[in-house]
Design a protein around this motif. Sequence first.
Motif, short mmCIF file in Angstrom:
data_model
loop_
_atom_site.label_atom_id
_atom_site.label_comp_id
_atom_site.label_asym_id
_atom_site.label_seq_id
_atom_site.Cartn_x
_atom_site.Cartn_y
_atom_site.Cartn_z
N ALA A 1 0.78 -1.24 0.00
CA ALA A 1 0.00 0.00 0.00
C ALA A 1 0.81 1.28 0.00
O ALA A 1 0.25 2.35 0.20
N GLY A 2 2.14 1.22 -0.24
CA GLY A 2 2.93 2.44 -0.10
C GLY A 2 3.43 3.08 -1.37
O GLY A 2 4.13 4.11 -1.32
N ALA A 3 3.13 2.51 -2.54
CA ALA A 3 3.64 3.08 -3.79
C ALA A 3 3.06 4.46 -4.05
O ALA A 3 1.89 4.72 -3.79
N ARG A 4 3.91 5.37 -4.60
CA ARG A 4 3.48 6.74 -4.87
C ARG A 4 3.83 7.13 -6.30
O ARG A 4 4.83 6.65 -6.85
N PRO A 5 3.04 8.00 -6.93
CA PRO A 5 3.38 8.47 -8.27
C PRO A 5 4.80 9.01 -8.31
O PRO A 5 5.23 9.72 -7.41
N GLY A 6 5.53 8.62 -9.34
CA GLY A 6 6.91 9.00 -9.47
C GLY A 6 7.88 7.93 -9.04
O GLY A 6 9.06 7.95 -9.40
N ASP A 7 7.40 6.96 -8.24
CA ASP A 7 8.27 5.85 -7.82
C ASP A 7 8.70 5.01 -9.03
O ASP A 7 7.99 4.94 -10.05
N VAL A 8 9.84 4.37 -8.88
CA VAL A 8 10.34 3.42 -9.88
C VAL A 8 9.81 2.03 -9.55
O VAL A 8 9.85 1.59 -8.39
N VAL A 9 9.29 1.33 -10.55
CA VAL A 9 8.91 -0.08 -10.39
C VAL A 9 10.14 -0.92 -10.73
O VAL A 9 10.72 -0.77 -11.81
N ALA A 10 10.55 -1.78 -9.81
CA ALA A 10 11.76 -2.57 -10.01
C ALA A 10 11.49 -4.04 -9.74
O ALA A 10 10.53 -4.40 -9.05
N LEU A 11 12.37 -4.87 -10.27
CA LEU A 11 12.21 -6.32 -10.18
C LEU A 11 13.52 -6.95 -9.76
O LEU A 11 14.59 -6.57 -10.24
N ALA A 12 13.44 -7.93 -8.86
CA ALA A 12 14.58 -8.77 -8.49
C ALA A 12 14.22 -10.21 -8.82
O ALA A 12 13.16 -10.69 -8.43
N GLU B 1 7.28 2.45 -14.06
CA GLU B 1 7.10 3.59 -13.16
C GLU B 1 5.68 3.62 -12.61
O GLU B 1 4.75 3.05 -13.20
N VAL B 2 5.56 4.30 -11.48
CA VAL B 2 4.26 4.51 -10.84
C VAL B 2 3.72 5.86 -11.29
O VAL B 2 4.45 6.86 -11.32
N THR B 3 2.45 5.89 -11.67
CA THR B 3 1.82 7.12 -12.16
C THR B 3 0.48 7.34 -11.46
O THR B 3 -0.05 6.42 -10.83
N PRO B 4 -0.07 8.52 -11.56
CA PRO B 4 -1.42 8.73 -11.01
C PRO B 4 -2.43 7.90 -11.80
O PRO B 4 -2.24 7.60 -12.98
N GLY B 5 -3.52 7.52 -11.16
CA GLY B 5 -4.58 6.78 -11.84
C GLY B 5 -4.79 5.43 -11.22
O GLY B 5 -4.63 5.24 -10.02
N SER B 6 -5.16 4.45 -12.05
CA SER B 6 -5.42 3.10 -11.56
C SER B 6 -5.06 2.09 -12.65
O SER B 6 -5.03 2.41 -13.84
N GLY B 7 -4.77 0.86 -12.21
CA GLY B 7 -4.50 -0.21 -13.15
C GLY B 7 -3.04 -0.27 -13.57
O GLY B 7 -2.21 0.54 -13.19
N VAL B 8 -2.74 -1.28 -14.41
CA VAL B 8 -1.38 -1.52 -14.90
C VAL B 8 -1.42 -1.57 -16.41
O VAL B 8 -2.25 -2.27 -17.00
N THR B 9 -0.51 -0.85 -17.05
CA THR B 9 -0.40 -0.84 -18.50
C THR B 9 0.99 -1.31 -18.91
O THR B 9 1.92 -1.38 -18.10
N VAL B 10 1.14 -1.62 -20.20
CA VAL B 10 2.43 -2.01 -20.77
C VAL B 10 2.73 -1.05 -21.91
O VAL B 10 1.95 -0.95 -22.86
N ASP B 11 3.82 -0.31 -21.78
CA ASP B 11 4.18 0.71 -22.77
C ASP B 11 3.04 1.70 -23.00
O ASP B 11 2.76 2.12 -24.13
N GLY B 12 2.33 2.01 -21.90
CA GLY B 12 1.26 3.00 -21.97
C GLY B 12 -0.06 2.50 -22.49
O GLY B 12 -1.01 3.27 -22.60
N ARG B 13 -0.16 1.21 -22.79
CA ARG B 13 -1.39 0.66 -23.36
C ARG B 13 -1.91 -0.49 -22.51
O ARG B 13 -1.12 -1.20 -21.88
N PRO B 14 -3.22 -0.72 -22.51
CA PRO B 14 -3.77 -1.86 -21.75
C PRO B 14 -3.20 -3.17 -22.27
O PRO B 14 -2.96 -3.34 -23.46
#
Length: 317
Positions: free
Chosen positions: A156-167, A293-306
């Motif tokens: 529950a702590g992600a904020r717009p502007g955060d980087v989404v990263a993977l390990a 990246e984390v952005t304002p809004g809702s949901g998850v997109t890939v390269d800006g598209r559903p």
Amino acid sequence: MSEHGTSVVGVGEFGLIDRVTARLSYGSTVLLGPGDDAAVVAASDARVVASTDVLVEGRHFRRDWSGARDIGHRAAAANLADVAAMGARPTALLVALCMPADLAIAWAEELADGLAAEAATVGASVVGGDMSSSPTLTIAVTALGDLGGRAPVTRAGARPGDVVALAGRTGYAAAGLTVLSRGFRTPRLLVEAYRRPEVPYAAGPQAADAGATAMIDVSDGLLADLGHVARASGVAMDVRRDAFEVPRQMRDAAQALGVDPYTWLLAGGEDHALAATFPPAVPLPEGWRPVGEVTPGSGVTVDGRPWEGAAGWDHFR
């Protein structure tokens, strides 16, 4: 009302979870209840991270696809990864085994060996459990962990502007499952990834120490699991396809089987990678790579598209 409207299939796995958890109440010892990778329960002098998972033969594993030792590794990994995703160090496993009366003793012993070996990779131990007769072989595992003074890293702590990263890696286990389901046993890299995941356990506490704002174990599929984080945090996320390299064995298998490899990489589960969000000014710990990246809004997109198609696994869909 239709049958689907009154049954589990009508609401799906996560809709059912929402309905059930809304009816529950929690005592003062529960610091964090359902809705994350693990619960946090207060002990008399400390906090304990707890998580549980169940594997049912025919649904989660097949004995003609995996040996008992491999299944033990998988069962332990699914729970240990949830503890790591909270930023904690796993400490113990409890295992309940329900099995047919004609199950070979050697099979059960090898299962225990796999469970113990996977736990040992993080310094944890199998400390107890239960056994019962059942017509369906079922393995239920509970993992406990120690936060070591850290605050738990929730979804529950992600904020717009955060980087989404993977390990860790994604798509390998899903590709291996597809290969096995088509009757093949190669490429070995993919089949072995399905049988025994390679989990970056240490990356969880490292991310917590580095200031991760949210984190999750990728068990159902990267897009689906990031969707849980986005929902819990009240944000949107965008994932970059070019952040994922398709290894040669996966590319060749995808071509032979007529599968888009990015379906495995972005929507395939059971590799138990860890996904987290970090403030943009925070250097990513070793082993973590940016994927979005984390952005304002809702949901998850890939390269800006559903994303077209299923984003991950849902037991009731």
